[in-house]
Design a protein around this motif. Structure first.
Motif, PDB file in Angstrom:
ATOM      1  N   UNK A   1       0.805  -1.216   0.000  1.00 21.27           N
ATOM      2  CA  UNK A   1       0.000   0.000   0.000  1.00 21.27           C
ATOM      3  C   UNK A   1       0.835   1.263   0.000  1.00 21.27           C
ATOM      4  N   UNK A   2       2.118   1.157  -0.327  1.00 24.38           N
ATOM      5  CA  UNK A   2       3.017   2.304  -0.374  1.00 24.38           C
ATOM      6  C   UNK A   2       2.602   3.216  -1.529  1.00 24.38           C
ATOM      7  N   UNK A   3       2.212   4.436  -1.214  1.00 28.01           N
ATOM      8  CA  UNK A   3       1.652   5.343  -2.212  1.00 28.01           C
ATOM      9  C   UNK A   3       2.671   5.773  -3.263  1.00 28.01           C
ATOM     10  N   UNK A   4       3.945   5.791  -2.916  1.00 25.27           N
ATOM     11  CA  UNK A   4       4.966   6.259  -3.856  1.00 25.27           C
ATOM     12  C   UNK A   4       5.144   5.312  -5.034  1.00 25.27           C
ATOM     13  N   UNK A   5       4.971   4.025  -4.820  1.00 27.17           N
ATOM     14  CA  UNK A   5       5.208   3.062  -5.882  1.00 27.17           C
ATOM     15  C   UNK A   5       3.972   2.596  -6.613  1.00 27.17           C
ATOM     16  N   UNK A   6       2.807   3.075  -6.219  1.00 23.90           N
ATOM     17  CA  UNK A   6       1.569   2.638  -6.860  1.00 23.90           C
ATOM     18  C   UNK A   6       1.443   3.206  -8.265  1.00 23.90           C
ATOM     19  N   UNK A   7       0.717   2.533  -9.127  1.00 27.94           N
ATOM     20  CA  UNK A   7       0.460   3.097 -10.451  1.00 27.94           C
ATOM     21  C   UNK A   7      -0.399   4.355 -10.331  1.00 27.94           C
ATOM     22  N   UNK A   8      -0.381   5.217 -11.342  1.00 26.78           N
ATOM     23  CA  UNK A   8      -1.105   6.496 -11.249  1.00 26.78           C
ATOM     24  C   UNK A   8      -2.598   6.361 -10.929  1.00 26.78           C
ATOM     25  N   UNK A   9      -3.242   5.287 -11.389  1.00 23.46           N
ATOM     26  CA  UNK A   9      -4.689   5.163 -11.133  1.00 23.46           C
ATOM     27  C   UNK A   9      -4.995   4.925  -9.661  1.00 23.46           C
ATOM     28  N   UNK A  10      -4.025   4.438  -8.869  1.00 25.24           N
ATOM     29  CA  UNK A  10      -4.253   4.135  -7.461  1.00 25.24           C
ATOM     30  C   UNK A  10      -3.622   5.141  -6.511  1.00 25.24           C
ATOM     31  N   UNK A  11      -2.916   6.135  -7.037  1.00 23.83           N
ATOM     32  CA  UNK A  11      -2.201   7.076  -6.181  1.00 23.83           C
ATOM     33  C   UNK A  11      -3.120   8.138  -5.609  1.00 23.83           C
ATOM     34  N   UNK A  12      -2.693   8.672  -4.489  1.00 26.75           N
ATOM     35  CA  UNK A  12      -3.334   9.838  -3.912  1.00 26.75           C
ATOM     36  C   UNK A  12      -4.209   9.532  -2.715  1.00 26.75           C
ATOM     37  N   UNK A  13      -4.453  10.568  -1.911  1.00 26.97           N
ATOM     38  CA  UNK A  13      -5.256  10.371  -0.702  1.00 26.97           C
ATOM     39  C   UNK A  13      -6.724  10.075  -0.992  1.00 26.97           C
ATOM     40  N   UNK A  14      -7.247  10.603  -2.108  1.00 30.29           N
ATOM     41  CA  UNK A  14      -8.656  10.350  -2.440  1.00 30.29           C
ATOM     42  C   UNK A  14      -8.852   8.882  -2.783  1.00 30.29           C
ATOM     43  N   UNK A  15      -7.982   8.342  -3.615  1.00 30.06           N
ATOM     44  CA  UNK A  15      -8.107   6.930  -3.995  1.00 30.06           C
ATOM     45  C   UNK A  15      -7.875   6.017  -2.791  1.00 30.06           C
ATOM     46  N   UNK A  16      -6.962   6.397  -1.901  1.00 25.19           N
ATOM     47  CA  UNK A  16      -6.745   5.601  -0.682  1.00 25.19           C
ATOM     48  C   UNK A  16      -8.007   5.616   0.183  1.00 25.19           C
ATOM     49  N   UNK A  17      -8.640   6.787   0.287  1.00 25.28           N
ATOM     50  CA  UNK A  17      -9.879   6.901   1.063  1.00 25.28           C
ATOM     51  C   UNK A  17     -10.963   6.012   0.461  1.00 25.28           C
ATOM     52  N   UNK A  18     -11.091   6.029  -0.868  1.00 24.59           N
ATOM     53  CA  UNK A  18     -12.095   5.200  -1.548  1.00 24.59           C
ATOM     54  C   UNK A  18     -11.823   3.720  -1.279  1.00 24.59           C
ATOM     55  N   UNK A  19     -10.564   3.313  -1.438  1.00 29.33           N
ATOM     56  CA  UNK A  19     -10.211   1.903  -1.203  1.00 29.33           C
ATOM     57  C   UNK A  19     -10.543   1.481   0.217  1.00 29.33           C
ATOM     58  N   UNK A  20     -10.161   2.301   1.177  1.00 25.98           N
ATOM     59  CA  UNK A  20     -10.392   1.945   2.582  1.00 25.98           C
ATOM     60  C   UNK A  20     -11.881   1.891   2.909  1.00 25.98           C
ATOM     61  N   UNK A  21     -12.658   2.798   2.318  1.00 30.09           N
ATOM     62  CA  UNK A  21     -14.103   2.788   2.565  1.00 30.09           C
ATOM     63  C   UNK A  21     -14.735   1.527   1.980  1.00 30.09           C
ATOM     64  N   UNK A  22     -14.375   1.190   0.751  1.00 29.81           N
ATOM     65  CA  UNK A  22     -14.948  -0.006   0.114  1.00 29.81           C
ATOM     66  C   UNK A  22     -14.507  -1.260   0.860  1.00 29.81           C
ATOM     67  N   UNK A  23     -13.254  -1.312   1.299  1.00 30.70           N
ATOM     68  CA  UNK A  23     -12.740  -2.492   1.989  1.00 30.70           C
ATOM     69  C   UNK A  23     -13.339  -2.654   3.384  1.00 30.70           C
ATOM     70  N   UNK A  24     -13.729  -1.576   4.014  1.00 32.03           N
ATOM     71  CA  UNK A  24     -14.293  -1.658   5.356  1.00 32.03           C
ATOM     72  C   UNK A  24     -15.745  -2.151   5.335  1.00 32.03           C
ATOM     73  N   UNK A  25     -16.370  -2.084   4.215  1.00 34.63           N
ATOM     74  CA  UNK A  25     -17.797  -2.393   4.074  1.00 34.63           C
ATOM     75  C   UNK A  25     -17.999  -3.810   3.551  1.00 34.63           C
TER      76      UNK A  25
END
Length: 193
Positions: free
Chosen positions: A72-96
């Motif tokens: 989950x290291x943000x520096x090495x992720x591909x551009x489609x998965x980078x950033x705090x917004x995409x991390x927030x989306x992933x965490x929200x979907x994964x928590x549900x």
């Protein structure tokens, strides 16, 4: 040839300099020597060697990306998965708990049942297929509406309206939890703040 040769005094002066701490302790290289050392041909003559170097670089880049996807290291992720917004989306979907993630196992059962050729079973398979599909789409739509409100609260209106965020959340919701990449970083019920 045209320069003067070193005299004995010059040679002794060169040897007399002792190495100092923090000093370069060597003569400055000539510019033409440095430029000659940096020169590379525009077109590589050894194609086979260039191809192997390129393949090795791509393999290293893919290894770094894969490691970032696992950690989950943000520096090495591909551009489609980078950033705090995409991390927030992933965490929200994964928590549900998403109904859509259970669609694949149900479809395997539906496929097995479809081999039985009785009209009652085929009707049940059809109803089950369309029922699970509609409930999964409805559940994902409701999940996105709630997530969009939370995105507006946390990141502002433009983050929630960015193109592709809804599809990113939906595609993550339809994947089995174990097969999601980047890997799941939160436990169920552990919504991002």
């Amino acid at each position: 040839m045209f320069g003067r040769s070193k005299t004995t005094n010059d040679k002794l002066a060169d040897e007399a300099h002792e190495a100092r701490e923090g000093a370069k302790n060597r003569p400055t290289p000539r510019r033409r020597d440095q430029e000659a050392a940096r020169k590379r041909p525009l077109v590589v003559t050894d194609r086979k060697q260039a191809r192997s170097v390129d393949r090795e670089k791509r393999r290293e880049a893919m290894t770094r990306t894969r490691q970032a996807m696992l950690t989950g290291d943000d520096a090495g992720l591909p551009p489609r998965d980078k950033g705090p917004v995409r991390r927030f989306i992933r965490n929200h979907v994964d928590a549900r708990r998403n109904l859509a993630e259970f669609m694949l196992p149900v479809m395997v059962i539906v496929l097995a049942l479809s081999f039985l050729r009785t009209s009652a079973i085929l009707l049940a398979v059809t109803v089950l297929t369309y029922g699970i599909l509609l409930t999964a789409v409805l559940d994902t739509f409701l999940m996105w509406r709630g997530l969009k409100k939370r995105l507006v609260e946390k990141f502002g209106e433009e983050a929630a309206s960015t193109r592709g965020n809804g599809m990113y959340a939906a595609m993550r919701a339809f994947q089995l939890r174990r097969s999601r990449m980047p890997r799941v970083q939160v436990a169920r019920g552990e919504y991002p703040g």
